[in-house]
Write a protein that holds these residues in place. Structure first.
Motif: not given
Length: 812
Positions: A389-399
């Motif tokens: 909802d803050l506008g992040l454009d994607g996810w770095w799903m670590d580990s």
């Protein structure tokens, strides 16, 4: 062993058994003394094989985590005689020998593709999986038969003959229990438990710790592309990523404040060096007790909404680090812990104390969540949505493997929503990543899901994920290993792969010159530039690592060879954007591949069969990266094979003499037979089947174009969508007929799934020296109506074409 059930198919198919039974239009059950084998066709050239104890009245119920296809209504013929049961479609023949129990797979012409060896099921007598089995299936391969796949392996090999490894997900080794052969078939072993893969002179086998049955899929295909297509048919197709993801990405471990992150975007725009993606790594949430809070709790990020607004205002995009584990002071931890949805394995970080080495007398208490639970995946997304909802454009799903330290066998006894951790261990990355993809797709069709993740499993290509090769160490050996790692991963059906450009652990290059000195250390400079040049031709071009700041401006200034080499590499990435994005469409719509082992396109040339130092990027470009240091010594930095860690104390990474990166060096490359080639930069025509040498400097990128190729070149831009493609240069490379389809859409939504995109097919007739630009097919909002194409030959001759969507022919 007491109470052990030992079943070997080598002695189970007896002549006195009941007749073969049809269990459906495309399924046959073959009972035998102690064993039942079920053969089920999914398509005419995909067949599932299931084996289980005949004491069971039917096959164990199993909902595959990876396979999403259903069996089709396949017609086949059956021949049942005293020697064998033979099932035949228009593409495959499956023959079961009644005396030995071996299954032999042949193609439509009767050419043998693969033969089984022994199958073994041994009952487990204790533990969480008591009553289940260890399951083993052997196969017999030809002596000199190359095989590829198995996932992301850091062994530096292209063909995986002679490989022996225990498949259990780790930081830098990601496993997919699948291999394919140069003969044009593949085998997917549908098991998620820790599994040994062994290949030696006598057998090739999968040996899994737990399973209710032996369960695998044999697929034909005729060639590597056909096998990849069949694997995607089984486990899912690849959605389009946003166009901006194919630009340049900058990252660091880590930006400690929002001002640090914004400075990178600002400096790129000031310097005129293209940038599309910026990544915020860990600890924006504060201390380790707040690990992965999925909130900006760290005071250095005082206004994350304003940060994202500025990133977007400067025409860039940002993704953020999220993990598979939570600290005890976080909201997700408390919610999941109350519902019993956390695992008690030892994971990262081990200490609440923010320093190295970890203070284990201050344990962090971080726990991994049960991604096999639908409820847990819901909770995960509900908290992640704060960032969305803050506008992040994607996810770095670590580990996403996940991190598992101080491994103990009893850890695998832990319960999950789908059985013991042992039973489903290797599918953890698929379940965690798919949970995020499914939730975002459910609420938004305007922003394509983009996930960068550290681990993978079969089927993960359907989740909008791009897998990187983990925290690899910054050495030349490690760099060289990334090429075959990515190619083998792509050959499992997962096309989206990248690596930390420059390696994640470069600490040794700092030690002798001081803090953040690696960007000015010639040893690291040479390694970083060559790794970055390789990254131009990856599905994601991303600079990242710890311990140093590796943004371009730390390597010098414009006019200096290192800075210029980095800038030129990034700009070449953008010049190739129309080619890359059109290739992305080929990957998504036609089950193609970005990274292509040379054996895929040139199987008749034996020199390609085990080639681990060059590859095709799409179907036109042959990339031959410079993989050895030419200006500096290749100092050996110690590394942990499995974790990718260097010890940070090696003082050998120091240049003993002045380095001039403008000096000319020689680089040799073998170009595959069967076609002519063109040097991308000089326009020189070269013969295939020969080794060619060319002079190179630090900024030189050995890049060759296959004869008959048609290559669209994009405009000079600062970000992917800055300028429309209304005046493209289209390069034509004579020597063979060729075709290329230019793909265009809105760039970042799912309207393409509704047919809202356009294609223009260019076809070159070499004998007539004629280029035909076909009628444009399809449309989408914002589509260019009238445009120009500038057709260019390698000798520089050109012709300009005004194009309004209707077919045109150009004589060259």
């Amino acid at each position: 062993m007491k109470n052990q059930l030992f079943l070997s198919l080598a002695a189970t198919f007896l002549l006195a058994v009941p007749a073969v039974a049809d269990t459906g239009k495309a399924s046959v059950s073959i009972p035998a003394d102690g064993m039942t084998c079920e053969i089920e066709f999914y398509t005419p050239d995909i067949v599932r094989v299931v084996k289980y104890p005949s004491a069971m009245t039917s096959a164990p119920e199993k909902k595959s985590l990876a396979v999403i296809a259903s069996p089709a209504d396949v017609n086949y013929s059956r021949k049942d005689n005293s020697g064998a049961v033979t099932l035949k479609t228009g593409k495959l023949t499956v023959s079961v020998n009644k005396k030995t129990g071996d299954i032999t797979f042949s193609d439509a012409r009767g050419r043998k593709l693969l033969r089984e060896g022994d199958a073994v099921m041994t009952m487990r007598e204790s533990g969480a999986d008591k009553g289940s089995y260890t399951v083993v299936q052997n196969f017999s391969l030809d002596k000199d038969e190359p095989i590829y796949g198995l996932g992301i392996l850091q062994n530096g090999k292209m063909s995986q003959r002679g490989t022996e490894c225990k498949m259990i997900q780790g930081n830098t080794w990601d496993f997919v229990p699948f291999f394919q052969s140069l003969k044009g078939y593949g085998v997917y072993w549908d098991n998620y438990s820790p599994t040994w893969f062994r290949d030696n002179a006598s057998t090739t086998m999968f040996d899994s710790e737990v399973g209710d049955c032996i369960d695998y899929y044999f697929m034909g295909g005729g060639n590597a592309d056909g096998v990849v297509a069949n694997m995607r048919h089984l486990t899912g197709d690849v959605p389009m990523h946003p166009m901006w993801t194919y630009g340049f990405w900058q990252s660091r471990e880590r930006y400690k404040t929002q001002e640090e992150l914004l400075e990178v975007v600002r400096r790129h725009r000031e310097l005129g060096v293209p940038l599309d993606g910026i990544i915020q790594d860990w600890q924006y949430w504060g201390n380790n007790y707040q690990w992965n809070a999925m909130e900006f709790v760290n005071s250095g990020f005082h206004d994350p909404k304003a940060m994202m607004d500025e990133v977007h205002a400067r025409n860039a995009h940002a993704i953020i680090s999220v993990w598979s584990s939570f600290g005890p002071m976080t909201k997700p931890y408390r919610e999941m812990d109350a519902k019993g949805l956390l695992f008690g394995i030892n994971t990262w970080p081990e200490s609440g104390y923010d320093g190295w080495p970890p203070r284990k007398d201050y344990p962090a208490g971080v726990k991994v969540y049960d991604a096999f639970s639908a409820e847990a995946r819901d909770i995960y997304w509900n908290h992640l949505k704060r960032l969305y909802d803050l506008g992040l454009d994607g996810w770095w799903m670590d580990s996403t493997e996940p991190d598992h330290f101080d491994f103990k066998e009893e850890d695998l006894e832990l319960p999950t929503a789908l059985g013991s951790f042992r039973k489903v261990r290797n599918a953890y990355p698929l379940m965690s990543v798919e949970g995020v993809y499914d939730h975002q797709r459910a609420i938004d069709n305007d922003r394509r899901v983009f996930i960068l993740t550290r681990s993978a499993f079969a089927g993960q290509q359907r989740t909008g994920a791009n897998t990187w090769s983990g925290d690899v160490v910054s050495t030349w050996d490690s760099f060289r290993a990334q090429l075959p790692a990515g190619l083998n991963f792509s050959l499992t059906g997962n096309p989206n792969y990248n690596s930390d450009l420059g390696g994640f652990f470069p600490a040794a290059y700092n030690n002798v010159y001081g803090d953040n000195s690696a960007p000015r250390n010639p040893l690291f400079q040479e390694l970083y530039v060559r790794w970055l040049q390789y990254g131009i031709f990856s599905p994601m071009m991303r600079s990242h690592g710890e311990n140093i700041k590796r943004e371009i401006y730390y390597f010098g200034e414009a006019g200096e060879p290192v800075y210029d080499a980095i800038a030129e590499a990034i700009k070449l990435r953008y010049a190739l954007l129309p080619y890359t994005y059109s290739t992305a469409h080929d990957v998504s719509a036609r089950r193609g591949s970005f990274l292509r082992a040379l054996s895929m396109d040139f199987p008749a040339d034996r020199n390609t069969h085990d080639c681990n130092d060059k590859f095709m990027y799409g179907r036109s470009l042959l990339v031959a990266p410079v993989l050895h240091a030419a200006y500096t010594p290749e100092d050996a930095i110690s590394a942990n094979k499995w974790l990718g860690l260097d010890n940070g104390t090696d003082n050998s990474a120091k240049v003993k003499a002045a380095v001039n990166f403008n000096d000319m060096k020689e680089h040799s490359v073998y170009l595959p037979a069967g076609t002519a080639w063109w040097d991308y930069f000089t326009g020189e025509k070269l013969q295939g089947g020969k080794t060619h040498s060319r002079p190179v400097k630090l900024n030189s990128i050995p890049l060759y174009v296959k004869a008959g190729s048609i290559l669209p070149i994009g405009p000079d831009v600062q970000y992917a969508t800055e300028k429309p493609w209304d005046n493209l240069e289209v390069r034509v490379y004579p020597g063979a007929d060729g075709e290329f389809t230019l793909y265009e859409d809105e760039g970042d939504n799912y309207n393409y799934e509704k047919g809202m995109f356009s294609t223009i097919t260019f076809a070159y007739d070499d004998s007539a020296r004629k280029l035909t630009i076909g009628d444009r097919s399809g449309s989408f909002p914002g589509m260019i109506g009238k445009r120009k194409f500038r057709i260019v030959l390698p000798d520089g001759k050109s012709a300009s074409v005004d194009y309004d969507g209707r077919k045109q022919t150009v004589k060259l």
